[in-house]
Design an enzyme around this catalytic site. Structure first.
Site, PDB file in Angstrom:
ATOM      1  N   HIS A 271     -15.431   4.008  10.967  1.00  0.00           N
ATOM      2  CA  HIS A 271     -14.696   3.316  12.025  1.00  0.00           C
ATOM      3  C   HIS A 271     -13.495   2.519  11.514  1.00  0.00           C
ATOM      4  CE1 HIS A 271     -14.696   1.155  16.006  1.00  0.00           C
ATOM      5  NE2 HIS A 271     -14.902   2.417  16.339  1.00  0.00           N
TER       6      HIS A 271
ATOM      7  N   LYS B 177      -9.637   1.513  10.477  1.00  0.00           N
ATOM      8  CA  LYS B 177      -8.300   1.663  11.045  1.00  0.00           C
ATOM      9  C   LYS B 177      -7.370   0.802  10.206  1.00  0.00           C
ATOM     10  CE  LYS B 177     -10.678   1.453  15.398  1.00  0.00           C
ATOM     11  NZ  LYS B 177     -11.927   0.785  15.208  1.00  0.00           N
TER      12      LYS B 177
ATOM     13  N   ASP C  41       2.459   0.550  -0.085  1.00  0.00           N
ATOM     14  CA  ASP C  41       3.073   0.158  -1.363  1.00  0.00           C
ATOM     15  C   ASP C  41       2.199  -0.777  -2.199  1.00  0.00           C
ATOM     16  OD1 ASP C  41       5.291   1.728  -0.792  1.00  0.00           O
ATOM     17  OD2 ASP C  41       6.418   0.066   0.084  1.00  0.00           O
TER      18      ASP C  41
END
Length: 163
Positions: free
Chosen positions: A105, A107, A112
């Site tokens: 789950h 996200k 960089d």
């Protein structure tokens, strides 16, 4: 410090956005897209649902300009025909599906090795157009290292998506 807490001293909130809000801030989608556009060397993406055409196009554009992009996504959510993983793989982006968990789950993106984009925003059309979502980009070396360690573990657990 709380056990397991990450020390984040000179934290910089680079951007914050809300979708489904009152329009007084940038959208969550724009925060994500601007983060991708700002990348100079690397972007590591950890996704639950990955169906967003604008995000997949932006990641491919970043790859074409020399940014090293890698993706790990939930296996159940992204083995469907409408997932963007086939498109990213076809365009040379290393993409893996993780099936080690009931729901992968996550996200977030690590940009960089310095900034982390995170929030409730799934990288999906529904998140951009139908849901109330949030996204923010936090720039801090300690925080990005903690996210990078987890990303690497989950990416290594995943199975390559073939062309």
């Amino acid at each position: 410090l709380v056990s397991g807490a990450v020390s984040a001293n000179a934290v910089t909130i680079q951007a914050v956005g809300f979708s489904g809000g009152d329009g007084s801030t940038d959208t969550a989608l724009n925060v994500v897209l601007n983060g991708i556009k700002s990348a100079k060397s690397t972007i590591d993406v950890s996704a639950y649902s990955f169906t967003s055409k604008p995000i997949s196009y932006a990641l491919i554009d970043a790859s074409k300009r020399g940014v090293k992009v890698r993706i790990v996504a939930d296996a159940k959510q992204n083995n469907r025909i409408y997932s963007a993983v086939g498109y990213t793989v076809a365009n040379g982006i290393p993409t893996r599906l993780n099936s080690e968990y009931q729901d992968f789950h996550n996200k977030f993106m690590i940009i960089d090795s310095v900034c982390v984009e995170t929030g409730s925003f799934n990288y999906s059309a529904s998140a951009a157009n139908k849901n109330a979502e949030n996204a923010l980009i936090i720039c801090d070396i300690g925080l990005s290292k903690a996210y990078q360690q987890q990303f690497n573990r989950w990416f290594n657990q995943g199975q390559d998506v073939s062309k």
